[in-house]
Design an enzyme around this catalytic site. Structure first.
Site, PDB file in Angstrom:
ATOM      1  N   ASP A   1     -14.547 -32.932 -94.700  1.00 22.75           N
ATOM      2  CA  ASP A   1     -13.627 -32.633 -95.627  1.00 22.75           C
ATOM      3  C   ASP A   1     -12.017 -32.573 -95.502  1.00 22.75           C
ATOM      4  OD1 ASP A   1     -12.716 -32.512 -98.499  1.00 22.75           O
ATOM      5  OD2 ASP A   1     -13.468 -30.834 -99.003  1.00 22.75           O
TER       6      ASP A   1
ATOM      7  N   HIS B   1      -9.599 -41.099 -93.453  1.00 28.28           N
ATOM      8  CA  HIS B   1     -10.511 -41.659 -92.670  1.00 28.28           C
ATOM      9  C   HIS B   1     -10.657 -42.327 -92.025  1.00 28.28           C
ATOM     10  CE1 HIS B   1     -10.968 -40.201 -97.156  1.00 28.28           C
ATOM     11  NE2 HIS B   1     -10.505 -41.277 -97.261  1.00 28.28           N
TER      12      HIS B   1
ATOM     13  N   LEU C   1     -31.234 -38.159 -80.902  1.00 27.05           N
ATOM     14  CA  LEU C   1     -30.429 -37.687 -82.661  1.00 27.05           C
ATOM     15  C   LEU C   1     -30.593 -38.419 -82.967  1.00 27.05           C
ATOM     16  CD1 LEU C   1     -28.874 -34.662 -83.694  1.00 27.05           C
ATOM     17  CD2 LEU C   1     -26.804 -37.075 -83.099  1.00 27.05           C
TER      18      LEU C   1
HETATM   19  C1  FPP Z   1     -13.382 -36.049 -97.362  1.00 24.41           C
HETATM   20  O1  FPP Z   1     -11.830 -36.027 -97.536  1.00 24.41           O
HETATM   21  C2  FPP Z   1     -14.002 -37.479 -96.813  1.00 24.41           C
HETATM   22  C3  FPP Z   1     -14.788 -38.695 -97.264  1.00 24.41           C
HETATM   23  C4  FPP Z   1     -14.511 -38.109 -98.739  1.00 24.41           C
HETATM   24  C5  FPP Z   1     -15.240 -39.576 -96.728  1.00 24.41           C
HETATM   25  C6  FPP Z   1     -15.940 -38.792 -95.765  1.00 24.41           C
HETATM   26  C7  FPP Z   1     -16.288 -40.235 -94.543  1.00 24.41           C
HETATM   27  C8  FPP Z   1     -15.361 -40.065 -93.130  1.00 24.41           C
HETATM   28  C9  FPP Z   1     -14.871 -39.047 -92.505  1.00 24.41           C
HETATM   29  C10 FPP Z   1     -15.606 -41.195 -92.343  1.00 24.41           C
HETATM   30  C11 FPP Z   1     -16.417 -42.280 -91.432  1.00 24.41           C
HETATM   31  C12 FPP Z   1     -17.693 -42.485 -92.887  1.00 24.41           C
HETATM   32  C13 FPP Z   1     -18.406 -43.751 -93.132  1.00 24.41           C
HETATM   33  C14 FPP Z   1     -18.244 -44.385 -93.881  1.00 24.41           C
HETATM   34  C15 FPP Z   1     -18.637 -43.763 -91.873  1.00 24.41           C
HETATM   35  P1  FPP Z   1     -11.340 -36.377 -98.780  1.00 24.41           P
HETATM   36  O2  FPP Z   1     -10.522 -37.922 -98.453  1.00 24.41           O
HETATM   37  O3  FPP Z   1     -11.758 -35.770 -99.640  1.00 24.41           O
HETATM   38  O4  FPP Z   1      -9.823 -35.102 -98.219  1.00 24.41           O
HETATM   39  P2  FPP Z   1      -8.686 -34.858 -99.159  1.00 24.41           P
HETATM   40  O5  FPP Z   1      -9.528 -33.151 -99.386  1.00 24.41           O
HETATM   41  O6  FPP Z   1      -7.829 -33.740 -97.981  1.00 24.41           O
HETATM   42  O7  FPP Z   1      -8.734 -35.390 -99.964  1.00 24.41           O
END
Ligand code: FPP
Length: 261
Positions: free
Chosen positions: A33, A51, A145
């Site tokens: 997150d 992301h 893993l």
């Molecule tokens: C939450 O942060 C994160 C996500 C919804 C997506 C997680 C994805 C990645 C780490 C990229 C790698 C993934 C793949 C598809 C291989 P948020 O966007 O909710 O952040 P915020 O809470 O700060 O708004």
């Protein structure tokens, strides 16, 4: 390298980073997150940049888990609720997934990582679904893993699907309601055959589990860190594991019972 040589390497790595080699979590689940907040903090116009950098953090953490000889890493990459985000962000995430699968395959192979996915992967765009399955197949004989991507995943939805399957067995007369056990539910979850997580890590300071592995986290230890996911690194992972190692896992028993052998 054979299994014995491998395990010596893992023990050396665990000691090198200050961990107790005999008390490692076998399965770590992660809620990655804070990508959006990271992008905003850095002054980027789009959350998608967070992301993109999040993929680099995922590579670092996967490599670190593989080096420690852990069994499973399961990451929340896209929830059923994430489909409701603005189209540009959903499209951005799907592109990131496609590119990451393409680019990371050699890294997964090098680190002997087997890729797996849980969730409604049929609802991903056809190209992403196809690419995902091709990387899962290409890494299927790796025995290090297991990296599981939770994609279009929601735990309540997973349980509803499992309960429907059990209900069908009951309706068909193959199972009586009284004989339903935890194992009947368990075997219909996306995670069937996987051990439950020992440790849940959530980055970004939020302290909730957001419909993630609700059944499977029954006895996991929780670790929350304020670090935003794109900044999370191997040191942060070692700190989470060190905290896990200080906890007493009682699984519903008393401390005294645990010390009696
Ligand atoms: C939450 O942060 C994160 C996500 C919804 C997506 C997680 C994805 C990645 C780490 C990229 C790698 C993934 C793949 C598809 C291989 P948020 O966007 O909710 O952040 P915020 O809470 O700060 O708004």
């Amino acid at each position: 390298m054979n299994a014995v040589a491998n395990s010596k390497v893992y023990i050396a790595k665990r000691l090198e980073v200050g961990l107790d080699p005999s008390n490692m979590p076998n399965h770590i689940a992660v809620i990655m997150d804070g990508n959006g907040r990271w992008a905003k903090k850095q002054g980027f116009m789009t959350r998608v940049r967070g992301h993109e950098v999040g993929v680099e953090a995922l590579r670092r953490i996967t490599t670190a888990c593989a080096e420690l000889g852990l069994g499973y890493l399961t990451v929340y990459a896209f929830s059923t609720e994430n489909w409701n985000r603005p189209k540009a962000e959903v499209d951005g995430l799907m592109n990131i997934l496609m590119n990451a699968l393409e680019k990371e395959l050699p890294v997964l192979q090098k680190n002997n990582v087997r890729l797996n996915a849980i969730g409604n992967i049929d609802s991903l765009p056809a190209k992403a679904n196809k690419k995902l399955i091709s990387v899962i197949n290409a890494t299927s004989s790796n025995d290090g893993l297991t990296l599981t991507l939770a994609l279009s995943y929601g735990s309540q939805d997973e349980m509803v699907q499992a309960i429907r399957k059990v209900a069908k067995q009951v309706a068909a007369g193959d199972l009586s309601p009284e004989s339903i056990t935890e194992e009947h539910i368990e075997q219909h979850l996306f995670t069937a055959g996987m051990p439950h997580p020992d440790l849940l890590v959530r980055t970004s300071g939020e302290q909730r589990i957001s419909n993630y592995l609700l059944w499977q986290l029954a006895y996991a230890e929780f670790y929350f860190t304020p670090v935003l996911w794109p900044d999370f690194d191997a040191e942060g992972l070692y700190e989470a594991i060190a905290t896990f190692q200080k906890r007493e896992r009682r699984f519903g028993q008393t401390s005294e019972q645990l010390t009696v052998k």
